[in-house]
Motif scaffolding. Structure first.
Motif, PDB file in Angstrom:
ATOM      1  N   MET A   1      15.827 -20.569  24.978  1.00 43.86           N
ATOM      2  CA  MET A   1      14.865 -19.517  24.712  1.00 43.86           C
ATOM      3  C   MET A   1      13.966 -19.336  25.929  1.00 43.86           C
ATOM      4  N   ASN A   2      13.411 -18.156  26.051  1.00 41.12           N
ATOM      5  CA  ASN A   2      12.564 -17.796  27.182  1.00 41.12           C
ATOM      6  C   ASN A   2      11.284 -17.143  26.681  1.00 41.12           C
ATOM      7  N   ALA A   3      10.187 -17.375  27.391  1.00 41.27           N
ATOM      8  CA  ALA A   3       8.901 -16.790  27.015  1.00 41.27           C
ATOM      9  C   ALA A   3       8.212 -16.234  28.255  1.00 41.27           C
ATOM     10  N   VAL A   4       7.266 -15.351  28.011  1.00 39.46           N
ATOM     11  CA  VAL A   4       6.460 -14.808  29.098  1.00 39.46           C
ATOM     12  C   VAL A   4       4.991 -15.086  28.810  1.00 39.46           C
ATOM     13  N   ASP A   5       4.234 -15.195  29.878  1.00 39.58           N
ATOM     14  CA  ASP A   5       2.791 -15.349  29.780  1.00 39.58           C
ATOM     15  C   ASP A   5       2.169 -13.966  29.631  1.00 39.58           C
ATOM     16  N   THR A   6       0.924 -13.934  29.256  1.00 41.43           N
ATOM     17  CA  THR A   6       0.203 -12.683  29.019  1.00 41.43           C
ATOM     18  C   THR A   6       0.255 -11.745  30.217  1.00 41.43           C
ATOM     19  N   ASN A   7       0.114 -12.299  31.420  1.00 41.75           N
ATOM     20  CA  ASN A   7       0.064 -11.436  32.604  1.00 41.75           C
ATOM     21  C   ASN A   7       1.328 -10.601  32.769  1.00 41.75           C
ATOM     22  N   ILE A   8       2.468 -11.118  32.376  1.00 38.43           N
ATOM     23  CA  ILE A   8       3.716 -10.362  32.484  1.00 38.43           C
ATOM     24  C   ILE A   8       3.647  -9.131  31.573  1.00 38.43           C
ATOM     25  N   LEU A   9       3.182  -9.326  30.348  1.00 35.12           N
ATOM     26  CA  LEU A   9       3.088  -8.202  29.415  1.00 35.12           C
ATOM     27  C   LEU A   9       2.068  -7.171  29.883  1.00 35.12           C
ATOM     28  N   ILE A  10       0.981  -7.624  30.472  1.00 35.48           N
ATOM     29  CA  ILE A  10      -0.023  -6.681  30.989  1.00 35.48           C
ATOM     30  C   ILE A  10       0.585  -5.838  32.104  1.00 35.48           C
ATOM     31  N   TYR A  11       1.295  -6.466  33.031  1.00 34.57           N
ATOM     32  CA  TYR A  11       1.879  -5.720  34.144  1.00 34.57           C
ATOM     33  C   TYR A  11       2.865  -4.650  33.677  1.00 34.57           C
ATOM     34  N   VAL A  12       3.556  -4.897  32.577  1.00 35.37           N
ATOM     35  CA  VAL A  12       4.495  -3.903  32.057  1.00 35.37           C
ATOM     36  C   VAL A  12       3.782  -2.572  31.810  1.00 35.37           C
ATOM     37  N   ASN A  13       2.536  -2.639  31.373  1.00 33.91           N
ATOM     38  CA  ASN A  13       1.800  -1.436  30.985  1.00 33.91           C
ATOM     39  C   ASN A  13       0.667  -1.071  31.936  1.00 33.91           C
ATOM     40  N   ASP A  14       0.618  -1.714  33.093  1.00 32.65           N
ATOM     41  CA  ASP A  14      -0.435  -1.462  34.076  1.00 32.65           C
ATOM     42  C   ASP A  14       0.167  -0.780  35.307  1.00 32.65           C
ATOM     43  N   PRO A  15      -0.130   0.512  35.514  1.00 32.74           N
ATOM     44  CA  PRO A  15       0.484   1.245  36.620  1.00 32.74           C
ATOM     45  C   PRO A  15      -0.158   0.997  37.991  1.00 32.74           C
ATOM     46  N   ARG A  16      -1.184   0.162  38.068  1.00 35.15           N
ATOM     47  CA  ARG A  16      -1.901  -0.017  39.338  1.00 35.15           C
ATOM     48  C   ARG A  16      -1.099  -0.738  40.403  1.00 35.15           C
ATOM     49  N   ASP A  17      -0.116  -1.531  40.013  1.00 34.99           N
ATOM     50  CA  ASP A  17       0.751  -2.209  40.977  1.00 34.99           C
ATOM     51  C   ASP A  17       2.196  -1.895  40.586  1.00 34.99           C
ATOM     52  N   PRO A  18       2.736  -0.801  41.115  1.00 34.61           N
ATOM     53  CA  PRO A  18       4.075  -0.368  40.700  1.00 34.61           C
ATOM     54  C   PRO A  18       5.167  -1.417  40.911  1.00 34.61           C
ATOM     55  N   THR A  19       5.049  -2.222  41.950  1.00 36.04           N
ATOM     56  CA  THR A  19       6.065  -3.247  42.194  1.00 36.04           C
ATOM     57  C   THR A  19       6.054  -4.291  41.086  1.00 36.04           C
ATOM     58  N   LYS A  20       4.851  -4.802  40.770  1.00 36.88           N
ATOM     59  CA  LYS A  20       4.756  -5.789  39.687  1.00 36.88           C
ATOM     60  C   LYS A  20       5.135  -5.164  38.351  1.00 36.88           C
ATOM     61  N   GLN A  21       4.771  -3.913  38.142  1.00 36.53           N
ATOM     62  CA  GLN A  21       5.112  -3.241  36.898  1.00 36.53           C
ATOM     63  C   GLN A  21       6.633  -3.153  36.740  1.00 36.53           C
ATOM     64  N   GLU A  22       7.314  -2.793  37.800  1.00 37.06           N
ATOM     65  CA  GLU A  22       8.772  -2.681  37.740  1.00 37.06           C
ATOM     66  C   GLU A  22       9.430  -4.033  37.470  1.00 37.06           C
ATOM     67  N   ILE A  23       8.971  -5.065  38.151  1.00 40.50           N
ATOM     68  CA  ILE A  23       9.534  -6.410  37.953  1.00 40.50           C
ATOM     69  C   ILE A  23       9.277  -6.892  36.531  1.00 40.50           C
ATOM     70  N   ALA A  24       8.042  -6.729  36.059  1.00 35.32           N
ATOM     71  CA  ALA A  24       7.692  -7.180  34.711  1.00 35.32           C
ATOM     72  C   ALA A  24       8.473  -6.411  33.651  1.00 35.32           C
TER      73      ALA A  24
END
Length: 135
Positions: free
Chosen positions: A1-24
């Motif tokens: 099984m795999n899990a993500v920390d909160t920051n990964i989920l935030i980056y998914v919906n945060d357009p301020r850093d497009p690179t991190k958003q795409e990776i997340a």
């Protein structure tokens, strides 16, 4: 099984850093055998309020968590997680909240935790991967 920390989920919906958003977003959408930790869900709902000025409202945050509940296993906290977190705090340089996340992962038999917050690559057999770090 795999899990993500909160920051990964935030980056998914945060357009301020497009690179991190795409990776997340790529990680979350392709994660196999995903686990949604209770603490991560709660932290995400609280932290996502910072995205409101960017047009991401509370209703969207709640819906995102509901969507994840449909495709990932949800892991609820137990007293043994609290005890394990205390042990981790004594042995590693972790914040209380990070120790709780690691303890929850270990209790749920998660193999990999994706986060950018830890200085460890492994804790007690739990693999810790920073998906934003260049190989």
């Amino acid at each position: 099984m795999n899990a993500v920390d909160t920051n990964i989920l935030i980056y998914v919906n945060d357009p301020r850093d497009p690179t991190k958003q795409e990776i997340a977003a790529s990680l979350v959408s392709t994660l196999t055998d995903g686990v949604l930790l209770w603490q991560v869900a709660c932290e995400y709902l609280a932290a996502s309020r910072k995205l409101e000025p960017l047009g991401y409202d509370r209703a969207q945050a709640w819906q995102y968590i509901r969507d994840l509940q449909q495709v990932w296993h949800t892991v609820l906290p137990t007293w043994s997680v609290l005890n394990r977190a205390e042990d981790l705090l004594n042995r590693f340089s972790l914040s209380y909240w990070d120790a709780m996340i690691v303890a929850a992962c270990l209790s749920a038999n998660v193999q990999t935790l994706y986060t950018e917050d830890f200085g460890y690559s492994s804790i007690d057999g739990l693999g810790i991967v920073n998906p934003f770090k260049a190989p």
